[in-house]
Design an enzyme around this catalytic site. Structure first.
Site, PDB file in Angstrom:
ATOM      1  N   SER A  63     -17.046  63.837   6.522  1.00 19.98           N
ATOM      2  CA  SER A  63     -18.149  63.775   7.487  1.00 19.98           C
ATOM      3  C   SER A  63     -17.530  62.224   6.480  1.00 19.98           C
ATOM      4  O   SER A  63     -17.776  61.495   5.410  1.00 19.98           O
ATOM      5  CB  SER A  63     -20.054  63.807   6.447  1.00 19.98           C
ATOM      6  OG  SER A  63     -21.137  63.507   7.005  1.00 19.98           O
ATOM      7  N   LYS A  95     -16.235  64.276  11.097  1.00 17.27           N
ATOM      8  CA  LYS A  95     -17.266  63.526  11.894  1.00 17.27           C
ATOM      9  C   LYS A  95     -17.455  62.083  11.577  1.00 17.27           C
ATOM     10  O   LYS A  95     -17.842  62.212  10.138  1.00 17.27           O
ATOM     11  CB  LYS A  95     -18.464  64.448  10.659  1.00 17.27           C
ATOM     12  CG  LYS A  95     -19.685  64.492  11.052  1.00 17.27           C
ATOM     13  CD  LYS A  95     -20.615  65.355  10.514  1.00 17.27           C
ATOM     14  CE  LYS A  95     -22.070  64.531   9.764  1.00 17.27           C
ATOM     15  NZ  LYS A  95     -22.841  66.105   8.944  1.00 17.27           N
ATOM     16  N   LYS A 107     -19.981  59.397  11.570  1.00 19.41           N
ATOM     17  CA  LYS A 107     -21.460  58.519  11.430  1.00 19.41           C
ATOM     18  C   LYS A 107     -21.326  57.861  13.321  1.00 19.41           C
ATOM     19  O   LYS A 107     -20.475  56.531  12.697  1.00 19.41           O
ATOM     20  CB  LYS A 107     -22.039  57.867  10.093  1.00 19.41           C
ATOM     21  CG  LYS A 107     -22.352  59.302   8.859  1.00 19.41           C
ATOM     22  CD  LYS A 107     -23.402  59.862   9.310  1.00 19.41           C
ATOM     23  CE  LYS A 107     -23.514  61.130   8.102  1.00 19.41           C
ATOM     24  NZ  LYS A 107     -24.386  61.469   8.497  1.00 19.41           N
ATOM     25  N   ASP A 151     -22.492  62.146  13.977  1.00 19.92           N
ATOM     26  CA  ASP A 151     -23.709  62.217  13.297  1.00 19.92           C
ATOM     27  C   ASP A 151     -24.780  61.340  13.556  1.00 19.92           C
ATOM     28  O   ASP A 151     -24.498  60.319  13.068  1.00 19.92           O
ATOM     29  CB  ASP A 151     -23.462  62.472  12.547  1.00 19.92           C
ATOM     30  CG  ASP A 151     -24.794  63.365  11.378  1.00 19.92           C
ATOM     31  OD1 ASP A 151     -26.065  62.854  12.472  1.00 19.92           O
ATOM     32  OD2 ASP A 151     -24.902  63.557  10.308  1.00 19.92           O
ATOM     33  N   GLU A 188     -24.299  65.098  16.984  1.00 16.69           N
ATOM     34  CA  GLU A 188     -25.112  65.891  15.903  1.00 16.69           C
ATOM     35  C   GLU A 188     -26.319  65.326  15.533  1.00 16.69           C
ATOM     36  O   GLU A 188     -26.835  63.682  15.491  1.00 16.69           O
ATOM     37  CB  GLU A 188     -25.006  66.008  14.283  1.00 16.69           C
ATOM     38  CG  GLU A 188     -25.828  66.573  12.811  1.00 16.69           C
ATOM     39  CD  GLU A 188     -25.002  66.553  11.965  1.00 16.69           C
ATOM     40  OE1 GLU A 188     -24.017  66.967  11.941  1.00 16.69           O
ATOM     41  OE2 GLU A 188     -25.760  66.852  11.036  1.00 16.69           O
ATOM     42  N   ASP A 224     -29.498  68.817  12.899  1.00 14.74           N
ATOM     43  CA  ASP A 224     -29.991  68.751  11.434  1.00 14.74           C
ATOM     44  C   ASP A 224     -31.340  68.560  10.941  1.00 14.74           C
ATOM     45  O   ASP A 224     -32.236  69.503  10.327  1.00 14.74           O
ATOM     46  CB  ASP A 224     -28.747  67.691  10.702  1.00 14.74           C
ATOM     47  CG  ASP A 224     -29.253  67.680   9.815  1.00 14.74           C
ATOM     48  OD1 ASP A 224     -29.501  67.598   8.894  1.00 14.74           O
ATOM     49  OD2 ASP A 224     -27.933  66.885   8.986  1.00 14.74           O
ATOM     50  N   LYS A 227     -28.423  73.448   6.012  1.00  7.92           N
ATOM     51  CA  LYS A 227     -28.532  73.230   4.501  1.00  7.92           C
ATOM     52  C   LYS A 227     -29.389  73.554   3.780  1.00  7.92           C
ATOM     53  O   LYS A 227     -30.443  73.415   4.305  1.00  7.92           O
ATOM     54  CB  LYS A 227     -28.880  71.156   4.539  1.00  7.92           C
ATOM     55  CG  LYS A 227     -27.603  70.531   4.967  1.00  7.92           C
ATOM     56  CD  LYS A 227     -28.296  68.431   4.650  1.00  7.92           C
ATOM     57  CE  LYS A 227     -27.061  67.716   5.637  1.00  7.92           C
ATOM     58  NZ  LYS A 227     -27.528  66.907   6.537  1.00  7.92           N
ATOM     59  N   GLY A 273     -23.734  68.755   4.655  1.00  5.57           N
ATOM     60  CA  GLY A 273     -23.509  68.711   2.627  1.00  5.57           C
ATOM     61  C   GLY A 273     -24.158  67.330   2.727  1.00  5.57           C
ATOM     62  O   GLY A 273     -25.200  66.808   4.024  1.00  5.57           O
TER      63      GLY A 273
HETATM   64  O1  OSB Z   1     -27.028  63.977   7.893  1.00  3.27           O
HETATM   65  O2  OSB Z   1     -25.503  65.416   7.253  1.00  3.27           O
HETATM   66  C1  OSB Z   1     -26.208  64.337   7.059  1.00  3.27           C
HETATM   67  C2  OSB Z   1     -25.168  63.129   3.589  1.00  3.27           C
HETATM   68  C3  OSB Z   1     -26.329  62.740   2.898  1.00  3.27           C
HETATM   69  C4  OSB Z   1     -27.457  62.385   3.869  1.00  3.27           C
HETATM   70  C5  OSB Z   1     -27.300  63.104   5.581  1.00  3.27           C
HETATM   71  C6  OSB Z   1     -26.544  63.829   5.747  1.00  3.27           C
HETATM   72  C7  OSB Z   1     -25.573  63.330   5.019  1.00  3.27           C
HETATM   73  C8  OSB Z   1     -23.957  63.794   4.787  1.00  3.27           C
HETATM   74  C9  OSB Z   1     -22.924  64.376   4.571  1.00  3.27           C
HETATM   75  O3  OSB Z   1     -23.523  63.576   6.361  1.00  3.27           O
HETATM   76  C10 OSB Z   1     -21.493  65.304   3.843  1.00  3.27           C
HETATM   77  C11 OSB Z   1     -20.998  65.501   2.517  1.00  3.27           C
HETATM   78  O4  OSB Z   1     -20.306  64.996   2.413  1.00  3.27           O
HETATM   79  O5  OSB Z   1     -22.173  65.265   2.065  1.00  3.27           O
HETATM   80 MG    MG Z   2     -26.411  65.352   9.553  1.00  5.15          MG
END
Ligand code: OSB
Ligand code: MG
Length: 370
Positions: free
Chosen positions: A136, A162, A164, A189, A214, A239, A263, A291
């Site tokens: 991510s 992934k 952001k 995402d 996402e 999510d 999660k 994560g």
């Molecule tokens: O939306 O998945 C998410 C990290 C912190 C809060 C929300 C998210 C995330 C990540 C990081 O996308 C995922 C990771 O590498 O742990």
């Molecule tokens: Mg997410």
């Protein structure tokens, strides 16, 4: 299984690089570790709540409050547990506060597996020896930085990128990546940064053959997501909107989601995660593991859950070295050149927290004795 002592260890670790989402930036990660002491064994869990209530409504402080004043007294009063499934039942009268519950429930699962002399993956019914993982990637200042990162992660073997996104850094970014990297499995995402008024952006993204989009819409919505999904061929993945089996069932029935990011912390623990996994499996809906920038302890729990058969899409569980210069477990989590992590076979979480490293990153520690 009966905890004689529970330790909540507040931790602080610096991320190698700031991680930016549509709701904020994390540079220093604060969290707490739960330790469940029982005879010769210690069960470990990790609380994934952030310092601030931006991803969801919980914070480290609310989790500590709920744990100290409600959950830990309940655990001590109950005493002996035959199976970790009993923990989520016990916690049921306490509404929400899932990350607080999960941090304790996960430690019971680890303890249970250690007492049985089996791995956590085995204890939950995991079937895979290896799990496929992706990465991510946070929002970057400029496209060149992002391209460099993606190139690097592809070279390391990660199976899915992934990215952001947020308003103003979305369609051009995703289009640029597609042009540059061809058909590498890729997804976006949004962390709830859009509304249905932005549908044109998603119509354009729909042309990029993304693996999924996402959580494009509000954190507490499943209604508008169903409307958006009806307009798109790209699967939507929820999510933030899914906190329980019941949320998942309703979202599936409404057509709001075609895959779910599980999660463990967000849904209140491993028992609830397994239920959501099984529900999705019965609907032919694949899931994957999200994560929360976990330390090695939370990461180990994620690896175990991902060994269940319906985790069919590479998740966000990257190597320790993607986040930390030094992780608190031995061995660290490593990703092979083929983008997989080997599920550990040792008892419990299968990675040993290193006492000196736990202490090194501990800000504060509270012990509760029954
Ligand atoms: O939306 O998945 C998410 C990290 C912190 C809060 C929300 C998210 C995330 C990540 C990081 O996308 C995922 C990771 O590498 O742990
Ligand atoms: Mg997410």
């Amino acid at each position: 299984m009966k905890a004689d002592k529970i330790v909540l260890r507040k931790m602080q670790m610096n991320l190698k690089a700031p991680f930016q989402t549509s709701f904020g930036t994390t540079t220093v990660k604060e969290f707490y570790i739960t330790e469940l002491h029982c005879g010769d064994h210690i069960g470990y869990g990790e609380c994934v709540a952030d310092w601030d209530p931006l991803y969801n409504e919980e914070t480290i402080k609310t989790c500590l409050h709920i744990s100290e004043d409600f959950l830990i007294p309940m655990l001590f009063e109950h005493g002996e547990f035959a199976h970790p499934d009993e923990i989520s039942k016990l916690f049921k009268p306490i509404r929400r506060n899932n990350m607080a519950k999960s941090a304790l429930e996960g430690a019971y699962w680890d303890l249970y597996a250690k007492q049985q002399g089996i791995s956590l993956a085995q204890a939950i019914g995991g079937t895979k020896e290896k799990i496929e993982v992706g990465v991510s990637i946070g929002i970057q200042e400029n496209l060149d930085d992002l391209y460099r990162l993606v190139e690097n992660f592809i070279a390391q073997g990660y199976r899915r990128m992934k990215i952001k996104i947020k308003p103003g850094k979305d369609i051009d970014v995703m289009r640029g990546l597609r042009q540059r990297f061809g058909n590498v499995p890729m997804m976006a995402d949004a962390n709830s940064a859009y509304t249905l008024d932005d549908i044109d952006i998603f119509r354009q993204m729909d042309e990029l053959d993304l693996l999924m989009i996402e959580q494009p819409l509000a954190h507490d919505d499943i209604h508008d997501h169903a409307k958006l999904q009806a307009e798109l061929k790209t699967p939507i993945c929820l999510d933030e909107s899914i906190h329980s089996y019941e949320d998942a069932r309703k979202a599936i029935e409404m057509g709001s989601t075609r895959t779910i990011n599980i999660k463990i912390g967000r849904v209140g623990g491993i028992t609830e995660s397994i239920k959501i996994h099984n529900l999705c499996q019965s609907h032919g809906i694949p899931v994957w593991c999200g994560g929360m920038l976990e330390s090695g302890i939370g990461r180990a729990h994620n690896i175990a859950i991902t060994s269940l058969p319906n985790f069919k899409i590479p998740g966000d569980t990257s190597a320790s070295s993607r986040y930390w210069t030094e992780d608190i477990i031995n061995p660290e989590v490593v990703v092979s050149a083929d983008g997989t992590i080997t599920v550990p076979t040792g008892a419990g979480i299968g990675y040993e927290p290193v006492p000196a490293l736990l202490d090194k990153y501990t800000l504060d520690k509270k012990e509760f004795v029954r």
